[in-house]
Design an enzyme around this catalytic site. Structure first.
Site, PDB file in Angstrom:
ATOM      1  N   THR A  46      -7.555 -10.235   5.673  1.00  0.00           N
ATOM      2  CA  THR A  46      -7.779  -9.070   4.820  1.00  0.00           C
ATOM      3  C   THR A  46      -8.691  -9.448   3.659  1.00  0.00           C
ATOM      4  O   THR A  46      -8.726 -10.604   3.242  1.00  0.00           O
ATOM      5  CB  THR A  46      -6.454  -8.494   4.268  1.00  0.00           C
ATOM      6  OG1 THR A  46      -6.725  -7.267   3.589  1.00  0.00           O
ATOM      7  CG2 THR A  46      -5.769  -9.461   3.320  1.00  0.00           C
TER       8      THR A  46
ATOM      9  N   ASN B 108      -8.429  -7.128   1.164  1.00  0.00           N
ATOM     10  CA  ASN B 108      -7.750  -6.240   0.228  1.00  0.00           C
ATOM     11  C   ASN B 108      -6.896  -7.079  -0.730  1.00  0.00           C
ATOM     12  O   ASN B 108      -5.922  -7.704  -0.318  1.00  0.00           O
ATOM     13  CB  ASN B 108      -6.876  -5.257   1.024  1.00  0.00           C
ATOM     14  CG  ASN B 108      -6.149  -4.259   0.148  1.00  0.00           C
ATOM     15  OD1 ASN B 108      -5.635  -4.591  -0.906  1.00  0.00           O
ATOM     16  ND2 ASN B 108      -6.084  -3.032   0.619  1.00  0.00           N
TER      17      ASN B 108
ATOM     18  N   ASP C 203      -1.899  -4.919  11.277  1.00  0.00           N
ATOM     19  CA  ASP C 203      -2.491  -3.596  11.401  1.00  0.00           C
ATOM     20  C   ASP C 203      -1.374  -2.624  11.072  1.00  0.00           C
ATOM     21  O   ASP C 203      -0.230  -2.807  11.493  1.00  0.00           O
ATOM     22  CB  ASP C 203      -3.075  -3.334  12.778  1.00  0.00           C
ATOM     23  CG  ASP C 203      -4.079  -2.170  12.741  1.00  0.00           C
ATOM     24  OD1 ASP C 203      -4.754  -1.994  11.715  1.00  0.00           O
ATOM     25  OD2 ASP C 203      -4.172  -1.428  13.731  1.00  0.00           O
ATOM     26  N   THR C 204      -1.726  -1.643  10.274  1.00  0.00           N
ATOM     27  CA  THR C 204      -0.740  -0.691   9.775  1.00  0.00           C
ATOM     28  C   THR C 204      -1.212   0.716  10.064  1.00  0.00           C
ATOM     29  O   THR C 204      -2.404   1.006   9.946  1.00  0.00           O
ATOM     30  CB  THR C 204      -0.552  -0.875   8.255  1.00  0.00           C
ATOM     31  OG1 THR C 204       0.006  -2.164   8.020  1.00  0.00           O
ATOM     32  CG2 THR C 204       0.365   0.182   7.676  1.00  0.00           C
TER      33      THR C 204
ATOM     34  N   HIS D  70       6.822  -1.500   4.846  1.00  0.00           N
ATOM     35  CA  HIS D  70       6.576  -1.868   6.229  1.00  0.00           C
ATOM     36  C   HIS D  70       5.953  -3.262   6.327  1.00  0.00           C
ATOM     37  O   HIS D  70       6.423  -4.099   7.086  1.00  0.00           O
ATOM     38  CB  HIS D  70       5.650  -0.823   6.858  1.00  0.00           C
ATOM     39  CG  HIS D  70       4.511  -0.467   5.937  1.00  0.00           C
ATOM     40  ND1 HIS D  70       4.712   0.234   4.756  1.00  0.00           N
ATOM     41  CD2 HIS D  70       3.201  -0.751   5.976  1.00  0.00           C
ATOM     42  CE1 HIS D  70       3.550   0.370   4.127  1.00  0.00           C
ATOM     43  NE2 HIS D  70       2.615  -0.217   4.850  1.00  0.00           N
TER      44      HIS D  70
ATOM     45  N   LYS E  18      -3.084  -6.327  -0.613  1.00  0.00           N
ATOM     46  CA  LYS E  18      -2.393  -6.918   0.540  1.00  0.00           C
ATOM     47  C   LYS E  18      -2.195  -8.417   0.357  1.00  0.00           C
ATOM     48  O   LYS E  18      -1.138  -8.955   0.684  1.00  0.00           O
ATOM     49  CB  LYS E  18      -3.188  -6.675   1.829  1.00  0.00           C
ATOM     50  CG  LYS E  18      -3.083  -5.298   2.415  1.00  0.00           C
ATOM     51  CD  LYS E  18      -3.811  -5.309   3.760  1.00  0.00           C
ATOM     52  CE  LYS E  18      -3.737  -4.002   4.478  1.00  0.00           C
ATOM     53  NZ  LYS E  18      -4.340  -4.092   5.828  1.00  0.00           N
TER      54      LYS E  18
ATOM     55  N   PHE F 133      -1.712   1.084  -3.160  1.00  0.00           N
ATOM     56  CA  PHE F 133      -3.039   1.322  -2.606  1.00  0.00           C
ATOM     57  C   PHE F 133      -2.882   2.175  -1.355  1.00  0.00           C
ATOM     58  O   PHE F 133      -1.770   2.458  -0.916  1.00  0.00           O
ATOM     59  CB  PHE F 133      -3.762   0.000  -2.299  1.00  0.00           C
ATOM     60  CG  PHE F 133      -2.975  -0.956  -1.445  1.00  0.00           C
ATOM     61  CD1 PHE F 133      -3.046  -0.927  -0.065  1.00  0.00           C
ATOM     62  CD2 PHE F 133      -2.134  -1.904  -2.036  1.00  0.00           C
ATOM     63  CE1 PHE F 133      -2.315  -1.809   0.711  1.00  0.00           C
ATOM     64  CE2 PHE F 133      -1.405  -2.796  -1.266  1.00  0.00           C
ATOM     65  CZ  PHE F 133      -1.493  -2.738   0.114  1.00  0.00           C
ATOM     66  N   GLY F 134      -3.999   2.609  -0.791  1.00  0.00           N
ATOM     67  CA  GLY F 134      -3.945   3.413   0.426  1.00  0.00           C
ATOM     68  C   GLY F 134      -3.231   4.737   0.191  1.00  0.00           C
ATOM     69  O   GLY F 134      -3.499   5.452  -0.774  1.00  0.00           O
ATOM     70  N   TYR F 135      -2.278   5.046   1.066  1.00  0.00           N
ATOM     71  CA  TYR F 135      -1.543   6.309   1.009  1.00  0.00           C
ATOM     72  C   TYR F 135      -0.336   6.262   0.078  1.00  0.00           C
ATOM     73  O   TYR F 135       0.437   7.223   0.016  1.00  0.00           O
ATOM     74  CB  TYR F 135      -1.053   6.687   2.417  1.00  0.00           C
ATOM     75  CG  TYR F 135      -2.145   7.065   3.388  1.00  0.00           C
ATOM     76  CD1 TYR F 135      -2.583   8.376   3.500  1.00  0.00           C
ATOM     77  CD2 TYR F 135      -2.724   6.109   4.211  1.00  0.00           C
ATOM     78  CE1 TYR F 135      -3.571   8.737   4.410  1.00  0.00           C
ATOM     79  CE2 TYR F 135      -3.714   6.448   5.123  1.00  0.00           C
ATOM     80  CZ  TYR F 135      -4.137   7.757   5.217  1.00  0.00           C
ATOM     81  OH  TYR F 135      -5.123   8.104   6.110  1.00  0.00           O
TER      82      TYR F 135
END
Length: 193
Positions: free
Chosen positions: A7, A9, A68-69, A178, A12, A149-151
């Site tokens: 990654t 990110n 992978d998410t 998760h 992460k 971050f993200g959603y």
């Protein structure tokens, strides 16, 4: 133990480092001179995770892992799923992704959703090992919170009723997320071998 995480990110990387703890130095591919985009052309979270981990292992021969998410929304038939990062287009634009998601759910009563992560670990033996983590929840009607971050600003985890993942501390998020669950399962396996 030094281990490469597939990654770029920083969120992460920080999350993985915190979960794995001080026995592991989690480094990004760029620290090994790998700056190109790692292919993700699989048709499932596990295929994408495996593809990314193999890519790193073939280039470095060093212990590595990839995740992978996907965000799976029941009312959308499991979408965006493996396309979560590119939901609103190829730019990996979190704000655009959330805008599209909220628009698609505008008239939906059922907003049940989950984040699912598959982590692939490859050590010096070259054998892939898989770890999965799930975080159940629902999608908020609008963004809340500045963390994560993200959603995260639209995901309401069942573990923290009324708060999005972006409204809880990183420590609390890691305890139920998760990715945190999948990485903890990987860390437990590593400690037990």
């Amino acid at each position: 133990m030094r281990i490469i995480f597939a990654t770029a990110n920083p969120g992460k990387l920080r999350e993985a480092s915190e979960v794995l703890g001080p026995d592991y130095e989690v480094v990004p591919p760029a620290s090994m001179g790998i700056t190109e985009d790692i292919p993700e052309t699989g048709s499932s979270l596990q295929e994408n995770s495996l593809q990314k981990a193999r890519y790193l292992f073939e280039r470095t021969g060093l212990p590595c892992f990839a995740d992978d998410t996907g965000l799976e929304v029941d009312a959308l038939g499991g979408a965006p799923g493996i396309y979560s990062a590119r939901y609103a287009g190829p730019a990996h634009d979190s704000q655009a992704n959330m805008t599209k998601l909220l628009a698609e759910l505008e008239n939906e009563k059922s907003r049940r959703a989950r984040f699912r992560t598959v982590v692939t670990l490859i050590l010096s033996d070259g054998e892939p090992r898989f770890f999965e983590g799930v975080c159940e929840g629902s999608i908020a009607t609008e963004r809340h919170g500045a963390g994560g971050f993200g959603y995260d600003p639209v995901f309401l985890p069942d573990a923290y009723p009324g708060r999005t993942l972006a409204e809880v501390s990183e420590e609390k998020k890691n305890a139920v997320s998760h990715r945190g669950r999948a990485i903890r399962a990987m860390a437990d396996w590593l400690k037990g071998r």
